[in-house]
Design an enzyme around this catalytic site. Structure first.
Site, PDB file in Angstrom:
ATOM      1  CB  SER A  81      16.279  -8.291  11.396  1.00 45.20           C
ATOM      2  OG  SER A  81      14.924  -8.548  11.078  1.00 45.20           O
ATOM      3  CE1 TYR A  94      14.779  -2.443  11.349  1.00 45.09           C
ATOM      4  CE2 TYR A  94      14.048  -4.568  10.495  1.00 45.09           C
ATOM      5  CZ  TYR A  94      14.510  -3.794  11.545  1.00 45.09           C
ATOM      6  OH  TYR A  94      14.688  -4.365  12.785  1.00 45.09           O
TER       7      TYR A  94
END
Length: 359
Positions: free
Chosen positions: A251, A264
């Site tokens: 990501s 996250y």
């Protein structure tokens, strides 16, 4: 003109195959009562975390995000504005009013993965679904690992089979070693081989402060996102041969962090480091390990996380002024999986972030 007629015939063939696959559903899905019970308990925990965060969100003041004018640069125009949809965890794609695009009608397969077999975790929806469809279009059979969204998984299978390839559905929790080993064994039984593992399953829930993260929530995020990747890779490696590959979904938050996605972001940074470390560890066996680092992508993950106002602004901060669609990410996974394309590439984190200077 001849090419257009050929493409039209292929589309007609695909529609017929999809109808046939729906009519002939039988034993391709692994859904034991124990697995279903375990995933239901996990879904209940995820939704409890979601409700707790929603209470905090309602008490917090709204914040503005800098927006850019939406830009189109692809084979077809993509949606530029998101509705303020919200989904219950873990998020079902079929419940979205603005459905993510994953069919990539302008992408023509050329046998880059012919005769290969792949596992895609989180392959029931979002990026995983788009990857599964393009893998099939390139000639691979695909095993879809998913948590609980059976209707989404069935739709993905129909599209894979419409591409003329085999597909099995395997329901379970990638945090569990026994399940990861079972998923690999089920794939080998169905296809007789394993060539590509795509680690994509993830849990995401925003928070304003680190103090808001309970031990349970931290553990859930870490064990799903990085623990699950490591366990799936460990289970798959004994069955991967020369020319095989592992592709981890990272990501942009793992590259630059995200103030509201503390746990996250940490797992995505860990995924990038794990990718580089494992690449060094297994290159001597002829196995390549790479990662893709997406920017904002329209999938069920974010409507199942963010407040409605933030969902409407999702992706506007990028240079493209909009989120990507899953079909805009999937070709990057094909590129890294295909030996004919990426035989001399390992240990990279390929940014597909919608921004300049991602690294």
């Amino acid at each position: 003109m001849i090419q257009r007629k050929k493409m039209g015939a292929e589309k007609t063939k695909g529609r017929r195959a999809m109808a046939s696959s729906k009519a002939s559903r039988n034993t391709s899905s692994t859904r034991s009562p124990a697995a279903a019970g375990g995933t239901r308990a996990l879904v209940a925990r995820q939704r409890a975390i979601q409700r707790s965060q929603a209470v905090r969100d309602r008490a917090a003041p709204a914040k503005k995000t800098k927006a850019h004018r939406p830009v189109q640069a692809g084979a077809r125009r993509q949606p530029e504005r998101q509705t303020g949809e919200q989904l219950a965890k873990p998020g079902r794609e079929q419940d979205l009013k603005l459905r993510p695009r994953f069919t990539a009608p302008g992408y023509v397969g050329s046998g880059k993965l012919a005769g290969m077999a792949a596992i895609v975790t989180g392959g029931d929806s979002g990026i995983g679904r788009a990857v599964a469809v393009l893998f099939a279009r390139e000639g691979a059979d695909v095993a879809i690992v998913y948590l609980s969204e059976t209707a989404d998984a069935e739709e993905t299978r129909a599209h894979v089979e419409a591409e003329g390839r085999r597909c099995v559905l395997i329901r379970g929790d990638v945090r569990r070693t026994a399940f990861c080993e079972k998923a690999v064994a089920r794939t080998l039984k169905a296809f007789g081989r394993l060539d590509v593992l795509v680690n994509n399953a993830a849990f995401q829930m925003h928070a304003d402060r680190l103090e808001d993260l309970s031990d349970e929530r931290i553990d859930l995020t870490l064990q799903t996102n990085i623990g699950g990747y490591m366990r799936m890779a460990r289970a798959a490696l004994p069955h991967l041969g020369e020319g095989a590959s592992i592709i981890n979904n990272g990501s942009r938050t793992g590259l630059s962090g995200s103030a509201k996605l503390l746990d996250y972001s940490a797992t995505k940074g860990a995924i990038h480091a794990f990718t580089k470390a494992l690449a060094q560890n297994v290159i001597g066996r002829g196995i390549r390990v790479n990662a893709v680092a997406p920017g904002p992508v329209w999938t069920p993950l974010n409507p199942a996380d963010k407040p409605a106002a933030e969902v409407r602004r999702f992706g506007r901060e990028t240079a493209f002024g909009r989120p990507a669609q899953p079909e805009e990410l999937a070709p990057a996974f094909v590129f890294l999986a295909a030996p004919v394309c990426a035989s001399y590439i390992t240990g990279i984190v390929l940014p597909v972030t919608g921004d300049v200077g991602a690294i």
